[in-house]
Design an enzyme around this catalytic site. Structure first.
Site, PDB file in Angstrom:
ATOM      1  N   HIS A  35      92.271  91.335  30.295  1.00  0.00           N
ATOM      2  CA  HIS A  35      93.374  92.055  30.928  1.00  0.00           C
ATOM      3  C   HIS A  35      93.585  93.402  30.242  1.00  0.00           C
ATOM      4  O   HIS A  35      93.427  93.531  29.029  1.00  0.00           O
ATOM      5  CB  HIS A  35      94.659  91.226  30.856  1.00  0.00           C
ATOM      6  CG  HIS A  35      94.636  89.999  31.701  1.00  0.00           C
ATOM      7  ND1 HIS A  35      95.505  89.792  32.736  1.00  0.00           N
ATOM      8  CD2 HIS A  35      93.828  88.902  31.669  1.00  0.00           C
ATOM      9  CE1 HIS A  35      95.244  88.620  33.313  1.00  0.00           C
ATOM     10  NE2 HIS A  35      94.233  88.073  32.668  1.00  0.00           N
ATOM     11  N   ASN A  92      91.239  78.957  26.189  1.00  0.00           N
ATOM     12  CA  ASN A  92      90.864  80.359  26.285  1.00  0.00           C
ATOM     13  C   ASN A  92      92.094  81.243  26.314  1.00  0.00           C
ATOM     14  O   ASN A  92      93.062  80.952  27.021  1.00  0.00           O
ATOM     15  CB  ASN A  92      90.014  80.589  27.548  1.00  0.00           C
ATOM     16  CG  ASN A  92      88.606  80.070  27.360  1.00  0.00           C
ATOM     17  OD1 ASN A  92      87.732  80.758  26.825  1.00  0.00           O
ATOM     18  ND2 ASN A  92      88.385  78.840  27.766  1.00  0.00           N
ATOM     19  N   ALA A  93      92.048  82.341  25.523  1.00  0.00           N
ATOM     20  CA  ALA A  93      93.138  83.313  25.453  1.00  0.00           C
ATOM     21  C   ALA A  93      94.452  82.642  25.055  1.00  0.00           C
ATOM     22  O   ALA A  93      95.500  82.900  25.643  1.00  0.00           O
ATOM     23  CB  ALA A  93      93.293  84.063  26.767  1.00  0.00           C
ATOM     24  N   HIS A  96      93.807  78.192  31.902  1.00  0.00           N
ATOM     25  CA  HIS A  96      92.481  78.052  31.255  1.00  0.00           C
ATOM     26  C   HIS A  96      92.572  77.603  29.783  1.00  0.00           C
ATOM     27  O   HIS A  96      92.426  78.380  28.858  1.00  0.00           O
ATOM     28  CB  HIS A  96      91.591  79.272  31.433  1.00  0.00           C
ATOM     29  CG  HIS A  96      92.200  80.629  31.227  1.00  0.00           C
ATOM     30  ND1 HIS A  96      92.943  80.973  30.128  1.00  0.00           N
ATOM     31  CD2 HIS A  96      92.129  81.741  32.001  1.00  0.00           C
ATOM     32  CE1 HIS A  96      93.302  82.234  30.217  1.00  0.00           C
ATOM     33  NE2 HIS A  96      92.816  82.722  31.358  1.00  0.00           N
ATOM     34  N   ASP A 113      88.145  80.265  37.781  1.00  0.00           N
ATOM     35  CA  ASP A 113      88.398  81.621  37.269  1.00  0.00           C
ATOM     36  C   ASP A 113      87.325  82.566  37.806  1.00  0.00           C
ATOM     37  O   ASP A 113      86.884  83.500  37.120  1.00  0.00           O
ATOM     38  CB  ASP A 113      88.424  81.629  35.741  1.00  0.00           C
ATOM     39  CG  ASP A 113      89.173  82.838  35.166  1.00  0.00           C
ATOM     40  OD1 ASP A 113      89.879  83.515  35.939  1.00  0.00           O
ATOM     41  OD2 ASP A 113      89.031  83.105  33.963  1.00  0.00           O
ATOM     42  N   GLY A 154      86.626  86.400  33.206  1.00  0.00           N
ATOM     43  CA  GLY A 154      86.509  85.433  34.285  1.00  0.00           C
ATOM     44  C   GLY A 154      85.233  84.629  34.130  1.00  0.00           C
ATOM     45  O   GLY A 154      84.616  84.590  33.050  1.00  0.00           O
ATOM     46  N   HIS A 214      82.898  78.781  28.385  1.00  0.00           N
ATOM     47  CA  HIS A 214      84.280  78.992  27.971  1.00  0.00           C
ATOM     48  C   HIS A 214      84.790  77.918  27.011  1.00  0.00           C
ATOM     49  O   HIS A 214      85.624  78.199  26.140  1.00  0.00           O
ATOM     50  CB  HIS A 214      85.201  79.038  29.201  1.00  0.00           C
ATOM     51  CG  HIS A 214      85.151  80.338  29.932  1.00  0.00           C
ATOM     52  ND1 HIS A 214      84.117  80.687  30.764  1.00  0.00           N
ATOM     53  CD2 HIS A 214      86.024  81.390  29.958  1.00  0.00           C
ATOM     54  CE1 HIS A 214      84.346  81.896  31.270  1.00  0.00           C
ATOM     55  NE2 HIS A 214      85.487  82.339  30.805  1.00  0.00           N
ATOM     56  N   HIS A 251      97.497  83.227  28.076  1.00  0.00           N
ATOM     57  CA  HIS A 251      97.312  84.515  27.411  1.00  0.00           C
ATOM     58  C   HIS A 251      98.431  84.706  26.385  1.00  0.00           C
ATOM     59  O   HIS A 251      99.155  85.704  26.401  1.00  0.00           O
ATOM     60  CB  HIS A 251      97.286  85.653  28.430  1.00  0.00           C
ATOM     61  CG  HIS A 251      96.007  85.703  29.203  1.00  0.00           C
ATOM     62  ND1 HIS A 251      94.876  86.333  28.736  1.00  0.00           N
ATOM     63  CD2 HIS A 251      95.662  85.155  30.389  1.00  0.00           C
ATOM     64  CE1 HIS A 251      93.890  86.188  29.618  1.00  0.00           C
ATOM     65  NE2 HIS A 251      94.349  85.470  30.627  1.00  0.00           N
TER      66      HIS A 251
END
Length: 385
Positions: free
Chosen positions: A142, A220-221, A217, A276, A311, A252, A196
């Site tokens: 992002h 992840n993040a 997700h 994603d 993604g 991922h 995130h």
């Protein structure tokens, strides 16, 4: 052909149980019943199939497909293209996902989603707004220049958007949103997802108590499970009220980590498959742009020039095969992760993710080696001979 027909000759998975020597009867775009093959009512058209029939897949995070990104073209035509691109991979209902962008692009995406809902675009389920109210520390792909705290105006716009859309899911980070805002969004009918974010376990748990019900997700993040701080990943697994998406491409998240999380997940919330997916699905393109930055497709992954994952180059049937063949899940459970469980996560299991009287006739026909052979959305065939 009549809008009342029976699919025969395949093994049928209804979302809970398997049926052999049975027929799936469809009428008016809805499932009517699963009957013994010899009990099909007179006058009902019969369609011979083979292999497996299962509920269509439900994907809660789809950024693009068919060469299109929702961010680049937030209009009905793009939504139609994205839905059409994912149907050959078994996805019959999806949330086109807008990655962090400007207020103008977000408003255009909401308007397009409202129009797609009115036009009943096949496969369109609603929208997922992933950002802009995230944590810069866990920004992933992002654009950090577009990440910002949620304001009163943002909250009001989300609540207004929910009234125009059948489903609206938004990913937020506790660093950028107050718990009271989450409570207000949830009360208005939004699905609030945590993602995130570098937040800790206690804060994530408090946001779940405020109304968040999904985590974006998993692994992840986000803050990871540590010996003294379980992080958002730990909260996702240990909080029964949270469902969590997972990207099952083997890139991922390591398969062993997936297996550990599945064994540890506290219910009733489940871990659900998400793709994603980006613009590459259904195309041979090797790169595309997002917010002016080039994303490269190589070796099964999508990455920015600096190597950051952006993604996934993943479709839903590939995710199902991965969970079954690599992680070792029983096939029915892998199918539920792609259909029933995501439908439950967004309050749509009364009509999606299973075969029962009056559920949507969203059907995926699979070969015995788990390739998609045919797909129906609302009782109408959209893929297959």
């Amino acid at each position: 052909m009549s809008d009342r027909f029976a699919l025969t000759g395949a093994r049928i998975f209804d979302g809970a149980d398997w049926h052999d020597n049975a027929a799936l009867v469809v009428s008016g775009g809805l499932v009517e019943a699963i009957l013994p093959a010899g009990a099909i009512p007179a006058g009902v058209d019969r369609i011979e199939t083979d292999g497996l029939l299962a509920p269509g897949f439900v994907d809660l995070q789809v950024n693009g497909g068919g060469g299109v990104m929702l961010n680049d073209h937030p209009d009905v035509a793009s939504i139609e293209t994205i839905c059409r691109a994912h149907a050959p991979f078994g996805t019959t209902a999806l949330l086109p996902t807008l990655i962090t962008d400007t207020p103008a692009i977000t408003a255009a995406a909401v308007a397009a989603g409202a129009a797609a809902a009115r036009q009943k675009v096949p496969g369109f389920l609603g929208l997922h707004l992933e950002g802009p109210h995230l944590s810069v520390a866990r920004k992933g792909a992002h654009d950090p220049a577009l990440i910002r705290p949620m304001t009163d105006a943002d909250q009001a716009a989300l609540i207004a958007a929910r009234k125009e859309l059948p489903v609206l899911l938004t990913t937020i980070a506790p660093e950028s949103v107050e718990p009271a805002r989450v409570a207000a969004l949830a009360k208005a009918g939004l699905i609030v997802s945590l993602g995130h974010s570098d937040t800790g376990y206690a804060t994530a748990s408090a946001f779940a108590a405020a109304g968040a019900t999904v985590v974006t997700h998993l692994f992840n993040a986000m803050s990871q499970i540590g010996n003294r701080e379980p992080g958002l990943a730990g909260a996702a697994i240990d909080t029964g009220g949270l469902s969590a998406g997972i990207i099952a491409d083997g890139i991922h998240v390591d398969p062993a980590t997936m297996a550990i999380a599945l064994r540890a997940k506290k219910g009733p919330g489940k871990i659900v498959l998400v793709t994603d997916a980006m613009a590459t699905i259904g195309t041979d393109m090797t790169s595309f742009t997002l917010n002016g930055r080039t994303i490269y497709r190589k070796d099964g992954s999508l990455r920015l020039a600096d190597g950051t994952l952006a993604g996934a180059d993943l479709d839903m049937i590939s995710a199902v095969r991965f969970m079954h063949r690599v992680v070792g899940l029983e096939l029915g459970e892998a199918l539920r992760m792609a259909s029933l469980y995501p439908a439950e996560a967004i309050g749509q299991a009364h009509r999606l993710g299973r075969f029962a009287n009056s559920t949507a006739a969203d059907i995926v026909g699979l070969s015995d080696d788990l390739n998609v052979k045919s797909v129906w959305i609302g009782g109408k065939k959209v893929f297959g001979a």
